[in-house]
Design an enzyme around this catalytic site. Structure first.
Site: not given
Ligand code: AMP
Length: 276
Positions: A31, A34, A36-37, A186
């Site tokens: 959650g 952003h 990236g997600h 995040s």
């Molecule tokens: P998280 O919510 O931090 O567990 O991330 C969920 C997914 O989003 C994971 O596969 C991360 O690698 C991916 N993710 C997070 N930040 C980025 C980013 N800046 N660019 C691409 N994927 C991302």
């Protein structure tokens, strides 16, 4: 868009989609979504249905880590998912997902999980695999999408799926950066203005690495020496060149990557450069 907390309901919906012949793209997240997600969600739309999980997984946080203060924004997250064509958001309760204190445990392969992030965060990858095995069983997606930013996580998940003959494709997705080249995370929200300015050095070192590698430099010692001057005086947790088995390499070739973790104001920021 379906917003689902109940595990059986999620399973039934995914099963009905599979019965109808739909491919399912799955994007696991914690959650505070952003861009990236969002890029993972957009990639997942190559499937006929897209499911995003939003779950701050207690098992992947160490005792002194930021589990309780990790940003939680379920309403904004759902709005983002809806805007980007997600079909279902899955937000289970931890108690329902982890039914037993003394349940079956999963151990990530030691050689892949006790280095880099795993050396600093013991048990972290076991926790990641424990939640993903549950999600993969509940949803049985056709493909699951992970960012290359969390390089070690992506490689360990790929290994699990391969080792367990899982009928599921793991797709690694490009790192999305802000206007200054900083990888979106995040946890960037924890940084002060000063910390954020310092984080730009990480972006600078990434740009240097990308350009030097493109120009043909494959001697990691040289790349590291120059990168460390760019990153100085930041506190570096690790800066390594590895292959897909997480073994360190000194001469870079295809399917190697450079991974780094830098600590600013107590916040650990990850970035990586992949030679695909
Ligand atoms: P998280 O919510 O931090 O567990 O991330 C969920 C997914 O989003 C994971 O596969 C991360 O690698 C991916 N993710 C997070 N930040 C980025 C980013 N800046 N660019 C691409 N994927 C991302």
């Amino acid at each position: 868009m379906h917003c689902i907390q109940n595990i059986d309901e999620m399973r039934q919906l995914a099963t009905s989609w599979r019965k109808d012949g739909f491919s399912i793209g799955f994007v696991p997240t914690m959650g505070a979504l952003h861009d990236g997600h969002v890029s993972l969600i957009q990639k997942a739309r190559e499937n006929q249905r897209v499911i995003v999980s939003i779950f701050v997984n207690p098992r992947q946080f160490g005792a002194n880590e930021d589990f309780s203060r990790y940003p939680r924004k379920p309403h904004e997250d759902c709005a983002i998912c809806k805007k980007h064509g997600v079909d279902a958001v899955f937000m289970p309760h931890a108690d329902a997902l982890y039914q037993y204190d003394d349940g079956i445990r999963i151990l990530a392969p030691l050689a892949m999980s006790n280095v880099l992030e795993g050396a600093i965060r013991p048990g972290h990858f076991d926790g990641v695999l424990e939640v993903l095995t549950r999600f993969f069983h509940i949803i049985q997606p056709t493909r699951a999408y992970f960012g290359r930013k969390d390089a070690q996580q992506l490689l360990i998940v790929q290994r699990m799926v391969y080792e367990w003959f899982w009928n599921l494709e793991i797709i690694g997705c490009e790192i999305i950066r802000d206007a200054h080249g900083i990888a979106l995370s995040s946890r960037n929200a924890y940084l002060s203005d000063d910390g954020y300015r310092n984080a730009q050095k990480i972006a600078q070192s990434t740009r240097f690495l990308e350009q030097a590698i493109k120009a043909g430099e494959c001697d990691f010692a040289k790349l590291k020496a120059k990168s460390l001057t760019i990153l100085s005086p930041l506190e570096i947790d690790y800066f390594c060149a590895i292959d897909y088995n997480l073994k360190e390499v000194q001469t870079l070739t295809k399917h190697n990557l450079i991974v780094k973790a830098v600590r600013i104001e107590g916040v650990r920021l990850l970035d990586s450069v992949w030679i695909l």
